[in-house]
Design an enzyme around this catalytic site. Structure first.
Site, PDB file in Angstrom:
ATOM      1  N   GLY A 124       0.793  -1.220   0.000  1.00 19.97           N
ATOM      2  CA  GLY A 124       0.000   0.000   0.000  1.00 19.97           C
ATOM      3  C   GLY A 124       0.823   1.266   0.000  1.00 19.97           C
ATOM      4  N   LEU A 125       0.894   1.890  -1.172  1.00 22.37           N
ATOM      5  CA  LEU A 125       1.562   3.188  -1.307  1.00 22.37           C
ATOM      6  C   LEU A 125       0.525   4.253  -1.678  1.00 22.37           C
ATOM      7  CD1 LEU A 125       4.372   4.719  -1.540  1.00 22.37           C
ATOM      8  CD2 LEU A 125       4.263   4.220  -3.981  1.00 22.37           C
ATOM      9  N   THR A 126      -0.291   3.947  -2.693  1.00 23.82           N
ATOM     10  CA  THR A 126      -1.222   4.925  -3.266  1.00 23.82           C
ATOM     11  C   THR A 126      -2.346   5.291  -2.295  1.00 23.82           C
ATOM     12  OG1 THR A 126      -0.805   3.916  -5.415  1.00 23.82           O
ATOM     13  CG2 THR A 126      -2.741   5.326  -5.258  1.00 23.82           C
ATOM     14  N   GLU A 127      -2.738   6.570  -2.336  1.00 25.65           N
ATOM     15  CA  GLU A 127      -3.893   7.037  -1.551  1.00 25.65           C
ATOM     16  C   GLU A 127      -4.849   7.765  -2.495  1.00 25.65           C
ATOM     17  OE1 GLU A 127      -2.517   9.285   1.830  1.00 25.65           O
ATOM     18  OE2 GLU A 127      -1.367   7.573   2.596  1.00 25.65           O
ATOM     19  N   ASN A 129      -5.868  10.736  -2.807  1.00 25.52           N
ATOM     20  CA  ASN A 129      -5.438  12.032  -3.354  1.00 25.52           C
ATOM     21  C   ASN A 129      -3.984  12.072  -3.783  1.00 25.52           C
ATOM     22  OD1 ASN A 129      -7.965  13.321  -3.033  1.00 25.52           O
ATOM     23  ND2 ASN A 129      -7.571  13.423  -0.840  1.00 25.52           N
ATOM     24  N   ILE A 337      -8.476  -6.288 -36.258  1.00 29.90           N
ATOM     25  CA  ILE A 337      -8.318  -7.438 -37.156  1.00 29.90           C
ATOM     26  C   ILE A 337      -9.489  -8.414 -36.990  1.00 29.90           C
ATOM     27  CG2 ILE A 337      -6.868  -9.493 -37.600  1.00 29.90           C
ATOM     28  CD1 ILE A 337      -4.419  -7.634 -37.121  1.00 29.90           C
ATOM     29  N   GLU A 363       1.844   1.073 -11.223  1.00 30.29           N
ATOM     30  CA  GLU A 363       3.270   1.233 -10.871  1.00 30.29           C
ATOM     31  C   GLU A 363       3.906   2.420 -11.593  1.00 30.29           C
ATOM     32  OE1 GLU A 363       5.697  -2.128 -10.080  1.00 30.29           O
ATOM     33  OE2 GLU A 363       3.961  -3.433  -9.764  1.00 30.29           O
ATOM     34  N   GLU A 367       3.371   8.831 -18.211  1.00 34.17           N
ATOM     35  CA  GLU A 367       3.936  10.180 -18.036  1.00 34.17           C
ATOM     36  C   GLU A 367       5.003  10.154 -16.929  1.00 34.17           C
ATOM     37  OE1 GLU A 367       0.714   9.432 -18.200  1.00 34.17           O
ATOM     38  OE2 GLU A 367       0.126  10.414 -20.075  1.00 34.17           O
TER      39      GLU A 367
HETATM   40  C1  LIG Z   1      -5.652  -2.118 -11.130  1.00 28.37           C
HETATM   41  C2  LIG Z   1      -4.733  -1.256 -10.303  1.00 28.37           C
HETATM   42  C3  LIG Z   1      -3.899  -1.865  -9.362  1.00 28.37           C
HETATM   43  C4  LIG Z   1      -3.082  -1.084  -8.546  1.00 28.37           C
HETATM   44  N1  LIG Z   1      -2.338  -1.694  -7.559  1.00 28.37           N
HETATM   45  C5  LIG Z   1      -1.681  -0.907  -6.665  1.00 28.37           C
HETATM   46  C6  LIG Z   1      -1.049  -1.503  -5.523  1.00 28.37           C
HETATM   47  O1  LIG Z   1      -1.073  -2.724  -5.335  1.00 28.37           O
HETATM   48  N2  LIG Z   1      -0.437  -0.683  -4.619  1.00 28.37           N
HETATM   49  C7  LIG Z   1      -0.398   0.675  -4.779  1.00 28.37           C
HETATM   50  O2  LIG Z   1       0.172   1.364  -3.932  1.00 28.37           O
HETATM   51  N3  LIG Z   1      -0.978   1.273  -5.863  1.00 28.37           N
HETATM   52  C8  LIG Z   1      -1.626   0.514  -6.792  1.00 28.37           C
HETATM   53  N4  LIG Z   1      -2.254   1.097  -7.871  1.00 28.37           N
HETATM   54  C9  LIG Z   1      -2.226   2.562  -8.016  1.00 28.37           C
HETATM   55  C10 LIG Z   1      -1.437   3.069  -9.212  1.00 28.37           C
HETATM   56  O3  LIG Z   1      -0.062   2.905  -8.980  1.00 28.37           O
HETATM   57  C11 LIG Z   1      -1.864   4.524  -9.452  1.00 28.37           C
HETATM   58  O4  LIG Z   1      -3.181   4.477  -9.970  1.00 28.37           O
HETATM   59  C12 LIG Z   1      -0.941   5.243 -10.413  1.00 28.37           C
HETATM   60  O5  LIG Z   1       0.312   5.458  -9.827  1.00 28.37           O
HETATM   61  C13 LIG Z   1      -1.523   6.597 -10.863  1.00 28.37           C
HETATM   62  O6  LIG Z   1      -1.979   7.349  -9.776  1.00 28.37           O
HETATM   63  P1  LIG Z   1      -3.441   8.014  -9.843  1.00 28.37           P
HETATM   64  O7  LIG Z   1      -4.375   6.939 -10.245  1.00 28.37           O
HETATM   65  O8  LIG Z   1      -3.701   8.710  -8.563  1.00 28.37           O
HETATM   66  O9  LIG Z   1      -3.373   9.049 -11.026  1.00 28.37           O
HETATM   67  P2  LIG Z   1      -2.862  10.579 -10.900  1.00 28.37           P
HETATM   68  O10 LIG Z   1      -1.558  10.634 -10.210  1.00 28.37           O
HETATM   69  O11 LIG Z   1      -3.961  11.415 -10.374  1.00 28.37           O
HETATM   70  O12 LIG Z   1      -2.634  10.940 -12.437  1.00 28.37           O
HETATM   71  C14 LIG Z   1      -3.661  11.415 -13.298  1.00 28.37           C
HETATM   72  C15 LIG Z   1      -3.021  11.813 -14.638  1.00 28.37           C
HETATM   73  O13 LIG Z   1      -2.108  12.899 -14.423  1.00 28.37           O
HETATM   74  C16 LIG Z   1      -0.826  12.546 -14.922  1.00 28.37           C
HETATM   75  N5  LIG Z   1       0.224  13.153 -14.090  1.00 28.37           N
HETATM   76  C17 LIG Z   1       0.327  13.161 -12.739  1.00 28.37           C
HETATM   77  N6  LIG Z   1       1.445  13.791 -12.363  1.00 28.37           N
HETATM   78  C18 LIG Z   1       2.081  14.177 -13.497  1.00 28.37           C
HETATM   79  C19 LIG Z   1       3.291  14.879 -13.777  1.00 28.37           C
HETATM   80  N7  LIG Z   1       4.115  15.288 -12.804  1.00 28.37           N
HETATM   81  N8  LIG Z   1       3.622  15.104 -15.078  1.00 28.37           N
HETATM   82  C20 LIG Z   1       2.823  14.680 -16.081  1.00 28.37           C
HETATM   83  N9  LIG Z   1       1.651  14.014 -15.880  1.00 28.37           N
HETATM   84  C21 LIG Z   1       1.295  13.777 -14.605  1.00 28.37           C
HETATM   85  C22 LIG Z   1      -0.786  11.030 -14.850  1.00 28.37           C
HETATM   86  O14 LIG Z   1       0.191  10.496 -15.732  1.00 28.37           O
HETATM   87  C23 LIG Z   1      -2.201  10.680 -15.253  1.00 28.37           C
HETATM   88  O15 LIG Z   1      -2.311  10.720 -16.652  1.00 28.37           O
HETATM   89  C24 LIG Z   1      -3.064   0.344  -8.718  1.00 28.37           C
HETATM   90  C25 LIG Z   1      -3.862   0.928  -9.702  1.00 28.37           C
HETATM   91  C26 LIG Z   1      -4.714   0.158 -10.458  1.00 28.37           C
HETATM   92  C27 LIG Z   1      -5.610   0.850 -11.475  1.00 28.37           C
END
Ligand SMILES: Cc1cc2nc3c(=O)[nH]c(=O)nc-3n(C[C@H](O)[C@H](O)[C@H](O)COP(=O)(O)OP(=O)(O)OC[C@H]3O[C@@H](n4cnc5c(N)ncnc54)[C@H](O)[C@@H]3O)c2cc1C
Length: 380
Positions: A124-127, A129, A337, A363, A367
């Site tokens: 768990g890294l992602t939150e 916001n 296809i 992961e 971008e």
């Molecule tokens: C099926 C699935 C499984 C996952 N499993 C895990 C897990 O096991 N553990 C975990 O911790 N996370 C997990 N994740 C989370 C995943 O790593 C994040 O969804 C991902 O890192 C993107 O974060 P976000 O969804 O908040 O998008 P955001 O960060 O909100 O990004 C939205 C858009 O803005 C762009 N953006 C953001 N910042 C920048 C920048 N500086 N420059 C240019 N563009 C930018 C992004 O590229 C994207 O296009 C999972 C996600 C999914 C969908």
């Protein structure tokens, strides 16, 4: 690549194909439809040694290297991306974090259970916001006596509910301080730790993705991984390896989509001939095959470098960026296809198309991979 590695890869590929034909293929559309996470499959993959691919044998793992790991994930993803994704998240993230950064005692306690597939791991890294900007996380861990008290929520966590153990990164210092976050091992059943909402996803539907919620969740101090304050830095290293596994996942999906389209193009007749006779179709196949080859080279190169202990920050980002974008392009052309049949669930093309898209997001988005590559070029 060593001869031994190549021999292992051949054996692993065959083993995965055999397993997939019996235990995955007959059920995968049902799992996809109902979003069922088939946890028994992962216990079985554990018996085959695929839940601790990189873990040394002394901790109950298979003791293979990154090239074999890439082969295992790609072969699984050719069949079903969801199973490949869950296997990759378990091996690279939870197990990988413990393997790379935990104490000897923690390794002995957790790695055998994770490697055998008895326990499924989450990370768990992602939150809600903070996704790309994970360093800005808000989940806190406050020391109280000899325990840390966790409060906050993680989302999009693979196996957030069904995982038996999770590595969780939480804030122990100031917001904005890259040394203000710490990694903890949290076992399922710990009071104050619960799985939350399950996401209803476009693809990868048999891979469980849920919230993890922490409410005054008390974690013993001995569950800290490494040093207090090192959690985010550890995570970036974990992701360097993890991205190779997502490149492998992309590669497998692209190869599966390509194989299906290649076969179909020779079976489907229009204008009294197989559609593969039309240059418009055969050139698509040529482009798909060429891009897959390039993605494969980048992925195995990153795996080989990682295996030799080199820094793969740039190379794993390049492999993940390129292979995932190729998977999306190839899966898209695959549907094309198949024509109208590609748009139905009677053929595999639509599932590859839906599953592939995750690879450009999980992961680190495409971008963010470009950001990592550019930073390494510019030394910023
Ligand atoms: C099926 C699935 C499984 C996952 N499993 C895990 C897990 O096991 N553990 C975990 O911790 N996370 C997990 N994740 C989370 C995943 O790593 C994040 O969804 C991902 O890192 C993107 O974060 P976000 O969804 O908040 O998008 P955001 O960060 O909100 O990004 C939205 C858009 O803005 C762009 N953006 C953001 N910042 C920048 C920048 N500086 N420059 C240019 N563009 C930018 C992004 O590229 C994207 O296009 C999972 C996600 C999914 C969908």
């Amino acid at each position: 690549m060593l001869v031994e590695e190549v021999e292992n890869q051949t054996l692993i590929a065959q083993m995965v194909r055999d397993f997939g034909a019996t235990h995955i293929k007959p059920h995968m559309m049902r799992w996809d439809e109902s979003q069922e996470f088939p946890i028994d499959v992962f216990h079985q993959l554990g018996e085959l040694g695929l839940m601790g691919v990189l873990v040394p044998q002394q901790y109950g793992g298979s003791g293979f290297g990154y090239p074999e790991y890439v082969t295992a994930i790609a072969e699984l993803a050719k069949i079903d991306g969801s199973i490949g994704l869950s296997m990759a998240a378990h091996n690279s993230l939870c197990t990988g974090h413990i393997l790379q950064h935990a104490s000897e005692e923690q390794k002995q306690k957790y790695l055998p259970k994770l490697s055998s597939g008895e326990w499924i791991g989450a990370w768990g890294l992602t939150e809600p916001n903070t996704g790309s900007d994970a360093g800005n996380m808000r989940t806190t861990a406050v020391l109280d006596g000899n325990e840390y008290v966790l409060n906050g929520a993680k989302n999009f966590i693979t196996h957030g509910k069904s995982g038996h153990v999770a590595v969780v990164i939480a804030r122990t210092g100031e917001v904005g301080d890259s040394h203000g976050m710490t990694a903890f091992i949290v076992e399922r059943g710990t009071p104050g730790f619960a799985g939350g909402r399950k996401e209803d996803k476009l693809g990868m539907r048999a891979s469980e993705t849920t919230e993890m919620i922490f409410t005054d969740c008390r974690i013993p101090q001995e569950n800290v991984i490494g040093k207090v304050g090192d959690g985010f830095i550890q995570s970036l290293k974990v992701l360097d390896g993890g991205r190779i596994s997502i490149a492998a996942l992309s590669l497998g999906i692209a190869q599966g989509a390509m194989e299906a389209a290649l076969n179909y193009s020779q079976e489907r007749h229009q204008f009294n001939q197989p559609i593969s006779n039309f240059q418009g179709i055969s050139f698509k196949l040529a482009d798909m095959a060429t891009e897959i080859e390039a993605a494969s080279l980048l992925t195995y190169r990153a795996a080989d470098m990682k295996q030799r202990g080199l820094n793969v920050n740039r190379e794993s980002a390049m492999a993940k960026l390129y292979a995932s974008e190729v998977a999306v392009r190839v899966a898209n052309e695959g549907v094309q296809i198949f024509g109208g049949y590609g748009y139905t669930k009677d053929y595999p093309a639509e599932k590859y198309y839906r599953d592939a898209k995750l690879c450009t997001i999980g992961e680190g988005t495409s971008e963010i991979q470009k950001l990592v590559i550019a930073r390494s070029l510019l030394n910023t």
